[in-house]
Design a protein around this motif. Structure first.
Motif, PDB file in Angstrom:
ATOM      1  N   GLU A  55       1.108  -0.761  -0.182  1.00  0.00           N
ATOM      2  CA  GLU A  55      -0.072   0.349  -0.552  1.00  0.00           C
ATOM      3  C   GLU A  55       0.555   1.408   0.170  1.00  0.00           C
ATOM      4  O   GLU A  55       0.576   2.041  -0.759  1.00  0.00           O
ATOM      5  CB  GLU A  55      -0.432  -0.212   1.119  1.00  0.00           C
ATOM      6  CG  GLU A  55      -2.068  -0.817   1.133  1.00  0.00           C
ATOM      7  CD  GLU A  55      -2.699  -0.697  -0.050  1.00  0.00           C
ATOM      8  OE1 GLU A  55      -3.046   0.863  -0.519  1.00  0.00           O
ATOM      9  OE2 GLU A  55      -3.676  -1.881  -0.564  1.00  0.00           O
ATOM     10  N   SER A  56       2.113   0.920   1.005  1.00  0.00           N
ATOM     11  CA  SER A  56       3.246   2.197   0.815  1.00  0.00           C
ATOM     12  C   SER A  56       3.949   2.883  -0.719  1.00  0.00           C
ATOM     13  O   SER A  56       3.814   3.702  -0.247  1.00  0.00           O
ATOM     14  CB  SER A  56       3.954   2.034   2.209  1.00  0.00           C
ATOM     15  OG  SER A  56       4.687   3.129   2.051  1.00  0.00           O
ATOM     16  N   ILE A  57       3.858   1.702  -0.935  1.00  0.00           N
ATOM     17  CA  ILE A  57       4.890   1.806  -2.771  1.00  0.00           C
ATOM     18  C   ILE A  57       3.177   2.026  -3.730  1.00  0.00           C
ATOM     19  O   ILE A  57       4.053   2.607  -4.267  1.00  0.00           O
ATOM     20  CB  ILE A  57       5.126   0.419  -3.011  1.00  0.00           C
ATOM     21  CG1 ILE A  57       6.744   0.307  -2.452  1.00  0.00           C
ATOM     22  CG2 ILE A  57       5.499   0.170  -4.336  1.00  0.00           C
ATOM     23  CD1 ILE A  57       6.756  -1.370  -2.615  1.00  0.00           C
ATOM     24  N   LYS A  58       2.316   1.257  -3.128  1.00  0.00           N
ATOM     25  CA  LYS A  58       1.589   2.476  -4.200  1.00  0.00           C
ATOM     26  C   LYS A  58       0.880   3.622  -4.724  1.00  0.00           C
ATOM     27  O   LYS A  58       0.777   3.831  -5.147  1.00  0.00           O
ATOM     28  CB  LYS A  58      -0.592   1.377  -3.961  1.00  0.00           C
ATOM     29  CG  LYS A  58      -0.947   1.269  -5.176  1.00  0.00           C
ATOM     30  CD  LYS A  58      -1.981   1.284  -4.616  1.00  0.00           C
ATOM     31  CE  LYS A  58      -2.461  -0.619  -4.663  1.00  0.00           C
ATOM     32  NZ  LYS A  58      -4.043  -1.036  -4.340  1.00  0.00           N
ATOM     33  N   GLU A  59       0.922   4.191  -2.561  1.00  0.00           N
ATOM     34  CA  GLU A  59       1.057   5.289  -2.876  1.00  0.00           C
ATOM     35  C   GLU A  59       1.794   6.668  -3.401  1.00  0.00           C
ATOM     36  O   GLU A  59       1.786   7.852  -3.452  1.00  0.00           O
ATOM     37  CB  GLU A  59       0.858   5.378  -1.495  1.00  0.00           C
ATOM     38  CG  GLU A  59      -0.991   4.609  -1.301  1.00  0.00           C
ATOM     39  CD  GLU A  59      -1.320   5.393   0.966  1.00  0.00           C
ATOM     40  OE1 GLU A  59      -1.212   6.232   1.288  1.00  0.00           O
ATOM     41  OE2 GLU A  59      -2.664   5.034   0.820  1.00  0.00           O
ATOM     42  N   SER A  60       3.631   6.192  -2.487  1.00  0.00           N
ATOM     43  CA  SER A  60       4.494   6.991  -2.642  1.00  0.00           C
ATOM     44  C   SER A  60       5.280   6.699  -3.669  1.00  0.00           C
ATOM     45  O   SER A  60       6.692   6.792  -3.813  1.00  0.00           O
ATOM     46  CB  SER A  60       4.908   7.244  -1.558  1.00  0.00           C
ATOM     47  OG  SER A  60       3.838   7.523  -0.699  1.00  0.00           O
ATOM     48  N   GLY A  61       5.463   5.376  -3.821  1.00  0.00           N
ATOM     49  CA  GLY A  61       6.059   4.912  -4.492  1.00  0.00           C
ATOM     50  C   GLY A  61       7.771   3.941  -4.182  1.00  0.00           C
ATOM     51  O   GLY A  61       7.481   3.367  -3.250  1.00  0.00           O
ATOM     52  N   LEU A  62       8.481   3.322  -4.879  1.00  0.00           N
ATOM     53  CA  LEU A  62       9.369   2.660  -4.545  1.00  0.00           C
ATOM     54  C   LEU A  62      10.269   3.622  -3.936  1.00  0.00           C
ATOM     55  O   LEU A  62      11.319   4.260  -4.196  1.00  0.00           O
ATOM     56  CB  LEU A  62      10.130   1.824  -5.566  1.00  0.00           C
ATOM     57  CG  LEU A  62      11.412   1.256  -5.058  1.00  0.00           C
ATOM     58  CD1 LEU A  62      10.869  -0.056  -3.851  1.00  0.00           C
ATOM     59  CD2 LEU A  62      11.780  -0.337  -6.144  1.00  0.00           C
ATOM     60  N   MET A  63      11.021   3.564  -2.771  1.00  0.00           N
ATOM     61  CA  MET A  63      11.530   5.005  -2.280  1.00  0.00           C
ATOM     62  C   MET A  63      13.463   4.135  -1.601  1.00  0.00           C
ATOM     63  O   MET A  63      13.958   4.902  -2.024  1.00  0.00           O
ATOM     64  CB  MET A  63      10.940   5.091  -0.258  1.00  0.00           C
ATOM     65  CG  MET A  63       9.813   5.492  -0.176  1.00  0.00           C
ATOM     66  SD  MET A  63       9.584   6.928  -1.152  1.00  0.00           S
ATOM     67  CE  MET A  63      10.654   8.124  -0.287  1.00  0.00           C
ATOM     68  N   HIS A  64      13.205   2.746  -2.224  1.00  0.00           N
ATOM     69  CA  HIS A  64      14.500   2.594  -2.295  1.00  0.00           C
ATOM     70  C   HIS A  64      14.921   1.013  -3.093  1.00  0.00           C
ATOM     71  O   HIS A  64      13.803   0.488  -3.129  1.00  0.00           O
ATOM     72  CB  HIS A  64      15.752   2.165  -1.155  1.00  0.00           C
ATOM     73  CG  HIS A  64      14.916   3.044   0.256  1.00  0.00           C
ATOM     74  ND1 HIS A  64      16.242   4.249   0.731  1.00  0.00           N
ATOM     75  CD2 HIS A  64      14.318   2.828   1.224  1.00  0.00           C
ATOM     76  CE1 HIS A  64      15.910   4.638   1.735  1.00  0.00           C
ATOM     77  NE2 HIS A  64      14.672   4.579   2.042  1.00  0.00           N
ATOM     78  N   ASN A  65      16.284   1.110  -3.899  1.00  0.00           N
ATOM     79  CA  ASN A  65      16.224  -0.202  -4.850  1.00  0.00           C
ATOM     80  C   ASN A  65      16.579  -0.983  -3.995  1.00  0.00           C
ATOM     81  O   ASN A  65      17.279  -0.755  -2.959  1.00  0.00           O
ATOM     82  CB  ASN A  65      16.997   0.503  -5.945  1.00  0.00           C
ATOM     83  CG  ASN A  65      16.587   1.518  -7.031  1.00  0.00           C
ATOM     84  OD1 ASN A  65      15.685   2.638  -7.205  1.00  0.00           O
ATOM     85  ND2 ASN A  65      17.958   2.378  -6.861  1.00  0.00           N
ATOM     86  N   LEU A  66      16.492  -1.961  -4.566  1.00  0.00           N
ATOM     87  CA  LEU A  66      16.681  -4.206  -4.099  1.00  0.00           C
ATOM     88  C   LEU A  66      17.867  -3.342  -4.838  1.00  0.00           C
ATOM     89  O   LEU A  66      18.934  -2.937  -5.377  1.00  0.00           O
ATOM     90  CB  LEU A  66      15.947  -4.367  -5.084  1.00  0.00           C
ATOM     91  CG  LEU A  66      14.820  -5.169  -4.499  1.00  0.00           C
ATOM     92  CD1 LEU A  66      14.011  -4.078  -4.621  1.00  0.00           C
ATOM     93  CD2 LEU A  66      14.228  -6.211  -5.307  1.00  0.00           C
ATOM     94  N   VAL A  67      18.845  -4.675  -3.574  1.00  0.00           N
ATOM     95  CA  VAL A  67      20.558  -4.634  -3.628  1.00  0.00           C
ATOM     96  C   VAL A  67      20.114  -5.932  -4.192  1.00  0.00           C
ATOM     97  O   VAL A  67      19.719  -7.289  -3.403  1.00  0.00           O
ATOM     98  CB  VAL A  67      20.539  -4.220  -2.704  1.00  0.00           C
ATOM     99  CG1 VAL A  67      22.251  -4.535  -2.947  1.00  0.00           C
ATOM    100  CG2 VAL A  67      20.769  -2.745  -2.108  1.00  0.00           C
ATOM    101  N   VAL A  68      21.109  -6.323  -5.175  1.00  0.00           N
ATOM    102  CA  VAL A  68      21.405  -7.549  -5.330  1.00  0.00           C
ATOM    103  C   VAL A  68      22.682  -8.528  -6.711  1.00  0.00           C
ATOM    104  O   VAL A  68      23.453  -7.822  -5.956  1.00  0.00           O
ATOM    105  CB  VAL A  68      20.797  -8.378  -6.519  1.00  0.00           C
ATOM    106  CG1 VAL A  68      19.007  -7.871  -5.838  1.00  0.00           C
ATOM    107  CG2 VAL A  68      20.655  -7.238  -7.897  1.00  0.00           C
TER     108      VAL A  68
END
Length: 355
Positions: A46-59
């Motif tokens: 829900e947070s991502i839906k409202e505000s977008g992805l705040m931090h990239n994944l690390v892989v």
């Protein structure tokens, strides 16, 4: 690289040996070393839906072409639930051990961890650093415990407390610790007891509501660390826990005596009064609930002594005459009655025995 991606990279701390790329979400796989609980995915989605992805994944890239998630498995699951096809990822070139260290560090930084998760993190970090050391890798100066503390955002003392609890606390109390029904301080105190003693206490408090009975639980556990002197506190314990073994009360003579027998070896009985002066090697001993100590004397097959134990108090170093003017200077000495003492030798391998 676009201006916006450059900003995102600076925010996310992209290093020179890594780069950011959008990857197919199906090419990402969770790390097998991620032992942390995956919680609150719906809220994160829900947070991502409202505000977008705040931090990239690390892989990091695996030999099979897939990408192992070092940091961001919760974000990965949330994005997948939202139907994302592409995910911005920071790709690192990193070894297996360093990847696991980074995974632990990321969870410490980004999440509120359960005490048992912290214990597991400490356990894994110790194994990793010992493996690195054994392979000849140069570690930063200092104790391994301090390296672990830096990774876990804990002091060396806190790391030690978590290790003690992890090693010696029974599982039911670890569950209560995770549920915040007991504190870490209380858990550390309980971990100093034997498994049987912990079971006894847990049996008495397992059905209590931690919030409603907070004072009673604190009184019981604190009584383990130091004698319960308040008559009100004693009354609370007696009323709440009439079936609790007296062994769990620190002021109890039987409890203290049995603890000493477990901590030290080679007990000797010293009698020094107006009538008897002597030292006897104890072969076996036991204590009844009325504090009557029964002792089998070494070298005498059928010789037993019965002594009423009135106290069990540590005595400072003193000199006692026991054999025609010859004196001894025992350092680990406990008074159990007037003119009657128990002299202990220290444990083999744990203490210096020259006392």
């Amino acid at each position: 690289m676009s201006y916006l991606k450059g900003i995102a990279n600076r925010i996310n701390g992209v290093e020179k040996q890594s780069f950011t790329q959008e990857l197919d979400i199906n090419s990402l796989v969770p790390s097998q070393n991620n032992f942390y609980g995956i919680r609150e995915i719906e809220e994160l989605a829900e947070s991502i839906k409202e505000s977008g992805l705040m931090h990239n994944l690390v892989v990091r890239k695996l030999d099979n072409g897939k990408y192992e998630i070092i940091s961001g498995e919760r974000r990965y699951r949330a994005l997948k639930s939202l139907g994302y096809d592409k995910v911005p990822c920071q790709i690192k070139e990193i070894s297996d051990l360093d990847a696991e260290i980074m995974l632990i560090q990321a969870n410490v930084e980004q999440r509120e961890l359960l005490p048992t998760e912290k214990m597991e993190g400490i356990r894994r970090l110790r194994a990793i650093y010992e493996q690195k050391k054994a392979s000849g890798e140069q570690l930063p100066k200092g104790k391994i415990r301090d390296l672990i503390g830096a990774d876990m955002k804990l002091s060396g003392v806190q790391v030690g407390r978590y290790q003690k609890v992890d090693k010696d606390l029974i599982e039911p109390f670890k569950e209560k610790l995770d549920k915040e029904e007991i504190t870490l301080t209380q858990a550390h105190t309980l971990s100093s007891l034997t498994k049987d003693e912990q079971e006894i206490i847990h049996e008495e408090i397992k059905d209590l509501n931690a919030k409603e009975h907070k004072e009673e639980i604190e009184t019981l556990v604190e009584g383990i660390k130091q004698p319960v002197k308040s008559e009100l506190d004693k009354q609370i314990i007696d009323e709440m826990y009439p079936t609790v073994s007296r062994e769990v009360k620190d002021e109890d003579i039987i409890y203290k005596f049995k603890r000493a027998l477990k901590e030290f070896e080679h007990p000797r009985l010293i009698i020094s009064n107006d009538y008897i002066k002597g030292m006897f090697y104890i072969k076996q001993c036991s204590m009844s609930k009325d504090n009557m100590l029964s002792i089998s004397i070494e070298a005498y097959k059928e010789s037993y002594l019965g002594i009423q134990v009135k106290c069990f108090d540590k005595v400072d170093e003193i000199s006692i005459e026991i054999d025609f003017g010859k004196s001894v200077n025992p350092k680990i000495l406990y008074k159990i009655s007037d003119g009657v003492y128990i002299w202990f030798k220290r444990k083999i391998g744990l203490f210096n025995q020259n006392n």
